[in-house]
Design a protein around this motif. Structure first.
Motif, PDB file in Angstrom:
ATOM      1  N   ALA A  69      40.051  38.314  62.358  1.00  0.00           N
ATOM      2  CA  ALA A  69      40.223  38.978  61.068  1.00  0.00           C
ATOM      3  C   ALA A  69      40.271  40.490  61.247  1.00  0.00           C
ATOM      4  N   ALA A  70      39.404  41.024  62.099  1.00  0.00           N
ATOM      5  CA  ALA A  70      39.408  42.470  62.355  1.00  0.00           C
ATOM      6  C   ALA A  70      40.736  42.904  62.955  1.00  0.00           C
ATOM      7  N   ALA A  71      41.248  42.119  63.891  1.00  0.00           N
ATOM      8  CA  ALA A  71      42.538  42.450  64.510  1.00  0.00           C
ATOM      9  C   ALA A  71      43.661  42.416  63.478  1.00  0.00           C
ATOM     10  N   GLN A  72      43.620  41.437  62.596  1.00  0.00           N
ATOM     11  CA  GLN A  72      44.657  41.352  61.564  1.00  0.00           C
ATOM     12  C   GLN A  72      44.557  42.523  60.598  1.00  0.00           C
ATOM     13  N   LEU A  73      43.331  42.896  60.226  1.00  0.00           N
ATOM     14  CA  LEU A  73      43.156  44.025  59.309  1.00  0.00           C
ATOM     15  C   LEU A  73      43.576  45.348  59.929  1.00  0.00           C
ATOM     16  N   ALA A  74      43.465  45.463  61.243  1.00  0.00           N
ATOM     17  CA  ALA A  74      43.824  46.711  61.933  1.00  0.00           C
ATOM     18  C   ALA A  74      45.277  46.723  62.398  1.00  0.00           C
ATOM     19  N   ASP A  75      46.017  45.663  62.160  1.00  0.00           N
ATOM     20  CA  ASP A  75      47.399  45.563  62.627  1.00  0.00           C
ATOM     21  C   ASP A  75      48.234  46.721  62.083  1.00  0.00           C
ATOM     22  N   PRO A  76      48.822  47.525  62.958  1.00  0.00           N
ATOM     23  CA  PRO A  76      49.593  48.679  62.497  1.00  0.00           C
ATOM     24  C   PRO A  76      50.837  48.299  61.684  1.00  0.00           C
ATOM     25  N   ARG A  77      51.238  47.047  61.736  1.00  0.00           N
ATOM     26  CA  ARG A  77      52.400  46.609  60.950  1.00  0.00           C
ATOM     27  C   ARG A  77      52.045  46.380  59.484  1.00  0.00           C
ATOM     28  N   THR A  83      41.277  51.197  59.226  1.00  0.00           N
ATOM     29  CA  THR A  83      40.860  51.869  60.454  1.00  0.00           C
ATOM     30  C   THR A  83      39.647  51.138  61.020  1.00  0.00           C
ATOM     31  N   ALA A  84      39.327  51.432  62.257  1.00  0.00           N
ATOM     32  CA  ALA A  84      38.128  50.844  62.868  1.00  0.00           C
ATOM     33  C   ALA A  84      36.882  51.220  62.066  1.00  0.00           C
ATOM     34  N   ALA A  85      36.855  52.440  61.548  1.00  0.00           N
ATOM     35  CA  ALA A  85      35.706  52.876  60.738  1.00  0.00           C
ATOM     36  C   ALA A  85      35.595  52.052  59.460  1.00  0.00           C
ATOM     37  N   ASP A  86      36.738  51.766  58.823  1.00  0.00           N
ATOM     38  CA  ASP A  86      36.727  50.947  57.609  1.00  0.00           C
ATOM     39  C   ASP A  86      36.242  49.525  57.902  1.00  0.00           C
ATOM     40  N   GLU A  92      29.512  45.860  58.724  1.00  0.00           N
ATOM     41  CA  GLU A  92      28.212  46.418  59.096  1.00  0.00           C
ATOM     42  C   GLU A  92      28.054  46.495  60.607  1.00  0.00           C
ATOM     43  N   TRP A  93      29.108  47.007  61.259  1.00  0.00           N
ATOM     44  CA  TRP A  93      29.134  47.229  62.699  1.00  0.00           C
ATOM     45  C   TRP A  93      29.201  48.729  62.951  1.00  0.00           C
ATOM     46  N   ALA A  98      33.496  47.778  66.330  1.00  0.00           N
ATOM     47  CA  ALA A  98      34.672  47.348  65.570  1.00  0.00           C
ATOM     48  C   ALA A  98      35.931  47.455  66.434  1.00  0.00           C
ATOM     49  N   LYS A  99      36.047  48.527  67.201  1.00  0.00           N
ATOM     50  CA  LYS A  99      37.209  48.686  68.089  1.00  0.00           C
ATOM     51  C   LYS A  99      37.252  47.560  69.121  1.00  0.00           C
ATOM     52  N   LYS A 100      36.086  47.226  69.678  1.00  0.00           N
ATOM     53  CA  LYS A 100      36.028  46.139  70.663  1.00  0.00           C
ATOM     54  C   LYS A 100      36.366  44.802  70.014  1.00  0.00           C
ATOM     55  N   MET A 101      35.904  44.593  68.803  1.00  0.00           N
ATOM     56  CA  MET A 101      36.199  43.342  68.101  1.00  0.00           C
ATOM     57  C   MET A 101      37.688  43.246  67.773  1.00  0.00           C
ATOM     58  N   VAL A 102      38.306  44.344  67.402  1.00  0.00           N
ATOM     59  CA  VAL A 102      39.750  44.343  67.135  1.00  0.00           C
ATOM     60  C   VAL A 102      40.501  43.939  68.400  1.00  0.00           C
ATOM     61  N   GLU A 103      40.126  44.521  69.522  1.00  0.00           N
ATOM     62  CA  GLU A 103      40.796  44.181  70.784  1.00  0.00           C
ATOM     63  C   GLU A 103      40.509  42.726  71.184  1.00  0.00           C
TER      64      GLU A 103
END
Length: 122
Positions: A69-77, A83-86, A92-93, A98-103
């Motif tokens: 879900a984090a990766a989908q939310l951060a998808d630049p498309r 953003t990772a901050a959002d 609550e990370w 959050a950056k690691k979870m996105v990757e």
């Protein structure tokens, strides 16, 4: 008992069933999946171990879904990407986590997360 999260080519085993408790039982703080009613210590150890493994398997799987879900939310498309901050704020990370979870989520979606342990984005 549940097994650790399998790799991509292995079938995913189902954890021990987590039986839902009636509302009146769940409201009793001493009641926990009927463990308090088991008198035989061998049976208690076996059922408590099953529950432990089931909760671990469920937590590992939930982390994988969080990462995807984090990766989908951060998808630049996405026009509404976050953003990772959002993402960190919503989950609550920390921002680094959050950056690691996105990757990790991107790896999972590409099927490349086999080198990491179950639910382990780091």
């Amino acid at each position: 008992m549940a097994e650790p999260t399998p790799r991509r080519n292995e079938p995913r085993l189902r954890p021990a069933p987590l039986l839902f408790e009636p509302a009146e039982a769940a409201s009793d703080p001493e009641h926990f999946f009927d463990l308090e009613s088991i008198d035989d210590p061998r049976a208690l150890l076996a059922r408590a171990t099953e529950l432990t493994m089931a909760f671990r398997a469920a937590a590992d799987r939930a982390v994988e879904f969080q990462a995807m879900a984090a990766a989908q939310l951060a998808d630049p498309r996405r026009f509404d990407r976050l953003t990772a901050a959002d993402i960190a704020e919503r989950a609550e990370w920390t921002e680094d986590y959050a950056k690691k979870m996105v990757e990790f989520g991107r790896d999972l979606m590409r099927g490349e997360a086999e080198g990491r342990g179950p639910g382990d984005p780091v």
